[in-house]
Design a protein around this motif. Structure first.
Motif, short mmCIF file in Angstrom:
data_model
loop_
_atom_site.label_atom_id
_atom_site.label_comp_id
_atom_site.label_asym_id
_atom_site.label_seq_id
_atom_site.Cartn_x
_atom_site.Cartn_y
_atom_site.Cartn_z
N VAL A 13 0.84 -1.19 0.00
CA VAL A 13 0.00 0.00 0.00
C VAL A 13 0.88 1.24 0.00
CG1 VAL A 13 -1.72 1.34 1.27
CG2 VAL A 13 -1.87 -1.15 1.21
N GLU A 14 0.68 2.10 -0.97
CA GLU A 14 1.45 3.33 -1.06
C GLU A 14 1.07 4.26 0.10
OE1 GLU A 14 2.34 6.01 -4.83
OE2 GLU A 14 0.39 6.51 -3.96
N GLY A 15 2.12 4.73 0.83
CA GLY A 15 1.90 5.73 1.87
C GLY A 15 1.03 5.28 3.02
N PHE A 16 1.14 3.99 3.40
CA PHE A 16 0.30 3.51 4.49
C PHE A 16 0.56 4.27 5.80
CE2 PHE A 16 -0.40 0.57 8.09
CZ PHE A 16 -1.75 0.36 7.94
N GLY A 17 1.84 4.62 6.05
CA GLY A 17 2.18 5.32 7.27
C GLY A 17 2.16 6.83 7.16
N ASP A 18 1.49 7.34 6.14
CA ASP A 18 1.39 8.79 5.97
C ASP A 18 0.80 9.44 7.22
OD1 ASP A 18 -0.19 11.34 5.10
OD2 ASP A 18 1.18 10.95 3.44
N PRO A 19 1.37 10.57 7.66
CA PRO A 19 0.84 11.23 8.86
C PRO A 19 -0.64 11.59 8.76
CG PRO A 19 2.97 12.16 8.26
CD PRO A 19 2.57 11.26 7.14
N GLY A 20 -1.14 11.69 7.55
CA GLY A 20 -2.55 12.02 7.39
C GLY A 20 -3.48 10.87 7.71
N ARG A 21 -2.94 9.66 7.86
CA ARG A 21 -3.77 8.51 8.21
C ARG A 21 -3.76 8.32 9.72
NH1 ARG A 21 -4.62 5.21 3.41
NH2 ARG A 21 -2.83 5.20 2.02
N THR A 22 -4.93 8.30 10.33
CA THR A 22 -5.04 7.99 11.74
C THR A 22 -4.98 6.48 11.94
OG1 THR A 22 -7.45 7.80 11.67
CG2 THR A 22 -6.54 10.00 12.05
N THR A 23 -4.92 6.06 13.19
CA THR A 23 -4.95 4.62 13.47
C THR A 23 -6.22 3.99 12.92
OG1 THR A 23 -3.62 4.90 15.47
CG2 THR A 23 -4.91 2.88 15.30
N ALA A 24 -7.33 4.70 13.08
CA ALA A 24 -8.60 4.18 12.55
C ALA A 24 -8.53 4.05 11.03
CB ALA A 24 -9.75 5.10 12.96
N ASP A 25 -7.89 5.01 10.37
CA ASP A 25 -7.74 4.93 8.92
C ASP A 25 -6.90 3.71 8.53
OD1 ASP A 25 -9.20 7.26 8.41
OD2 ASP A 25 -7.42 8.53 8.63
N GLN A 26 -5.79 3.47 9.27
CA GLN A 26 -4.94 2.35 8.95
C GLN A 26 -5.66 1.02 9.15
OE1 GLN A 26 -1.38 2.85 11.28
NE2 GLN A 26 -0.49 4.33 9.85
N VAL A 27 -6.45 0.94 10.21
CA VAL A 27 -7.24 -0.28 10.43
C VAL A 27 -8.23 -0.48 9.28
CG1 VAL A 27 -9.00 -1.33 11.90
CG2 VAL A 27 -6.99 -0.24 12.93
N ALA A 28 -8.87 0.61 8.85
CA ALA A 28 -9.84 0.52 7.76
C ALA A 28 -9.15 0.12 6.45
CB ALA A 28 -10.57 1.85 7.58
N VAL A 29 -7.98 0.69 6.19
CA VAL A 29 -7.23 0.35 4.97
C VAL A 29 -6.81 -1.11 5.00
CG1 VAL A 29 -5.07 0.74 3.73
CG2 VAL A 29 -6.46 2.68 4.47
N ARG A 30 -6.29 -1.56 6.14
CA ARG A 30 -5.85 -2.95 6.26
C ARG A 30 -7.02 -3.91 6.05
NH1 ARG A 30 -1.65 -5.90 8.60
NH2 ARG A 30 -2.28 -7.81 9.65
N ASP A 31 -8.16 -3.60 6.67
CA ASP A 31 -9.34 -4.45 6.52
C ASP A 31 -9.82 -4.47 5.08
OD1 ASP A 31 -11.59 -6.00 7.80
OD2 ASP A 31 -12.74 -4.34 6.93
N ALA A 32 -9.83 -3.29 4.43
CA ALA A 32 -10.28 -3.22 3.04
C ALA A 32 -9.33 -3.99 2.12
CB ALA A 32 -10.37 -1.77 2.59
N LEU A 33 -8.02 -3.88 2.41
CA LEU A 33 -7.04 -4.55 1.56
C LEU A 33 -7.25 -6.06 1.56
CD1 LEU A 33 -4.61 -4.42 -0.28
CD2 LEU A 33 -3.15 -4.43 1.75
N TYR A 34 -7.48 -6.62 2.74
CA TYR A 34 -7.74 -8.06 2.80
C TYR A 34 -8.97 -8.42 1.96
CZ TYR A 34 -4.30 -9.44 6.33
OH TYR A 34 -3.13 -9.74 6.99
N GLY A 35 -10.02 -7.61 2.05
CA GLY A 35 -11.22 -7.89 1.28
C GLY A 35 -10.99 -7.78 -0.21
N LEU A 36 -10.25 -6.75 -0.63
CA LEU A 36 -9.98 -6.57 -2.06
C LEU A 36 -9.14 -7.72 -2.61
CD1 LEU A 36 -9.12 -2.74 -2.13
CD2 LEU A 36 -11.33 -3.85 -2.57
N LEU A 37 -8.11 -8.13 -1.84
CA LEU A 37 -7.27 -9.24 -2.28
C LEU A 37 -8.06 -10.54 -2.34
CD1 LEU A 37 -3.94 -8.54 -0.43
CD2 LEU A 37 -4.26 -8.68 -2.89
N ARG A 38 -8.88 -10.75 -1.35
CA ARG A 38 -9.70 -11.96 -1.34
C ARG A 38 -10.59 -12.02 -2.58
NH1 ARG A 38 -13.10 -14.72 3.48
NH2 ARG A 38 -14.38 -16.10 2.19
#
Length: 667
Positions: A13-38
């Protein structure tokens, strides 16, 4: 246990640790990524539940069943993933949008009680971390950048019948202990095809093995994947720059599936043109009707009412794009998007008609329309316009765009669609829920409005006639309550004729070229069916219509040559009847006058002298449209649409969204 050969896929994921992403955003991105890959993996025919999963903290390793072909990770997975990313990004804010880099390789993977020892996996991480891939991704408006190893390119990509290898670009990669040549592609914004790069490509001299050999032209000094990651420096980089999932998959494939694939909406400014959009080969298949079908890929989430086949493309319309799918593979190969913003209260029904296909300006184009917000200011309220978008079907590129003003619906949920086109004019219909529609003629050459008729809903365009329903009472109803059949000149908007009027329901259906089937009813009981000439409105004498003893017509299909086949409900069950170009009835099957005892199939469609239907207990069947005789009793499927390039089965749900099964046709 001994090492086994596996296909390895790593996504970052490009820029996963970007300061603009909160912890909630990172959790949402991680969850979405698993779904998209699946979803992408399952579209390739690999059940996610059958894969072995190992979480790696910042990533995950997945081993798929051993019968998965490597080709699907080029032919299916990247395209499915890019489509899913567009859908996700269109419905999420910037902090939860996902752009991915994807690397694909193959090599030996060994297991122990701590995890896997896999130089091939480490090498794939090096590919996804390479600067040439990052640079290509930064320069692309698309959401996905793909890199494959030299071995994978030579053994898999070069032999693909789905992806054009000439759209890949060779790059030299040097990351840590790895030096090699790799190949980059942009699935949702492809490079122009360049066959000369394929002919000139040879492995670089400095890529000869000096350590552990894990693939053609690849050199590594080995690493063990266990615990959290490859090494501390890699783990630190991931924690700052990107979330990584590693899919260690074994390469197989049975039938393409897309149970979880949803045709999505792109981010503004993105393109979904695929390799075939710029390198479409000239096809000249036989035009004899196919009689055997094999299952192919599946695509879901398409608005059923917007689907049409044109050449080797399935065209459909989303709420923001005109999309072309390859009729053989189901892959999205081209799209053109609206540029203006949608209304704030856009109709949940979305687009309601397929794009119009017309020859104009020396090229064949498809035209769709979208409701667009015209922002007001001060005391001026917001307005609406219809944004027309045209796709050049020879290239998949945007041919032109235009806008015409539309009336603001007195109620919410406005809608706009293209009802059809003549050789000079495209006809647009605009309206809203419980509001009176307006038909607008737009000149194809100037893209300017040339006529407008309020209170008239164009249903379809036949030749130079725009056939539709006109409001006669004070209340407009989608069923045609208090409406009458009319036709306008598509070029000028002048009235050609006025036909039957009903007090409750009016339905208009094409009955082959030059004719319209007009169905009227009152309280659902007093039904009347007639056929009229679309140019003059003159009634046509068609056996079975207006003849109550013969049954009630329910559906008709034209075979795109000279025959029309209709299905009737009678007192003795179903009946099929075929008509020639002069509307003379050729044969009937079933109904009161049939003593043959033959079973009557339901009508699917017709094409080039063949009738495709299905029997209740015996399944699909193909009849001869000229004689009514059985042509094939085991065709394998009953298509909804057929042409010279392929066929599809369209199954719509209660909301109007469809699952589309693409069929491989045999003649």
């Amino acid at each position: 246990m001994p090492a086994v050969h596996r296909t390895v896929v790593v996504v970052d994921v490009e820029g996963f640790g970007d300061p603009g992403r909160t912890t909630a955003d990172q959790v949402a991105v991680r969850d979405a990524l698993y779904g998209l890959l699946r979803g992408a993996v399952e579209r390739a025919g690999v059940r996610w539940e059958d894969c072995h999963h190992e979480d790696r903290g910042d990533g995950v390793v997945v081993l798929a069943p051993a019968d998965t072909a490597k080709s699907v990770f080029v032919d299916v997975v990247p395209d499915a993933l890019a489509t899913a990313l567009r859908e996700h990004n269109a419905t999420h804010g910037s902090a939860q949008r996902i752009r991915l880099r994807m690397a694909v390789h193959a090599g030996e993977v060994a297991y122990d009680r701590h995890g896997v020892t896999a130089p091939a996996v480490t090498f794939t991480f090096r590919l996804v971390d390479a600067e040439p891939l990052k640079a290509a991704h930064r320069a692309s408006p698309g959401s996905l950048a793909l890199v494959v190893s030299p071995w994978f390119f030579d053994e898999v990509v070069r032999h693909s019948r789905v992806v054009d290898p000439a759209t890949f670009r060779p790059v030299e990669i040097a990351v840590k202990e790895t030096t090699t040549r790799a190949w980059i592609a942009l699935p949702d914004h492809p490079y122009p095809a360049d066959p000369t790069r394929l002919a000139a490509a040879t492995p670089p001299a400095d890529a000869r093995p000096t350590g552990v050999h894990v693939g053609s032209g690849v050199t590594m000094r080995g690493s063990v994947i266990a615990g959290r990651d490859v090494d501390q420096s890699r783990r630190t980089r991931i924690g700052i720059g990107g979330l990584v999932l590693a899919l260690v998959l074994v390469g197989g494939y049975a039938v393409h599936r897309a149970d979880r694939d949803v045709v999505g909406v792109p981010r503004p400014g993105t393109s979904a043109s695929g390799p075939a959009a710029t390198t479409r080969p000239a096809a000249s298949p036989a035009t004899r009707a196919p009689t055997r079908f094999e299952p192919g890929p599946r695509v879901s989430g398409v608005v059923a009412a917007t689907i049409t086949l044109e050449g080797d493309r399935l065209l459909h319309v989303t709420d923001s794009r005109l999309v072309a799918l390859d009729l053989r593979t189901g892959r999205e190969v081209a799209s053109v998007a609206r540029s203006g913003p949608p209304p704030r209260d856009v109709s949940p029904a979305g687009a309601q008609a397929p794009p119009a296909v017309v020859r104009a300006g020396g090229r064949t184009i498809a035209v769709a329309a979208f409701p667009t917000l015209v922002a007001g200011s001060g005391t001026t309220p917001d307005g609406l316009s219809a944004e027309l978008v045209a796709m050049d079907l020879s290239t998949g590129e945007e041919a032109w765009t235009g806008r015409v003003a539309t009336p603001r619906a007195p109620t919410s949920y406005p809608w706009v669609y293209v009802a059809g086109a003549s050789d000079r004019t495209v006809v647009v219909v605009a309206g809203g829920e419980q509001s009176t529609p307006t038909s607008i003629g737009v000149d194809l050459a100037s893209r300017k409005e040339v006529w407008r008729v309020d209170g008239f809903e164009t249903v379809f365009v036949d030749g130079s006639a725009a056939v539709g329903r006109a409001q006669t009472g004070g209340y407009w109803d989608a069923r045609g309550m208090d409406a009458e059949a009319r036709a306008l000149d598509a070029a000028t908007g002048t009235q050609l004729w006025v036909g039957p009027r009903t007090g409750q329901a009016l339905r208009l259906t094409p009955f082959g070229p030059g004719r319209v089937w007009v169905h009227t009813s009152v309280a659902g009981l007093y039904r009347h069916d007639t056929v009229h000439d679309t140019a003059t409105g003159a009634p046509q004498d068609v056996a079975g219509f207006e003849e109550r003893p013969d049954g009630e017509p329910r559906a008709c299909a034209h075979d795109r040559q000279r025959l029309t086949v209709c299905q009737f409900a009678t007192t003795r069950g179903g009946m099929l009847a075929a008509y020639d170009g002069n509307a003379n009835r050729l044969w009937t099957l079933g109904g009161p006058g049939d003593a043959s005892g033959r079973l009557v199939p339901s009508l699917g469609t017709a094409w080039h002298g063949a009738v495709y239907g299905a029997l209740d207990r015996r399944g699909p069947v193909v009849l001869d449209a000229v004689t009514g005789a059985d042509r094939d009793t085991a065709p394998g499927a009953t298509p909804t649409m057929v042409n010279e390039h392929g066929a599809v089965v369209v199954e719509a749900d209660s909301r109007g969204f469809a699952v589309v099964d693409f069929l491989t046709a045999e003649r």
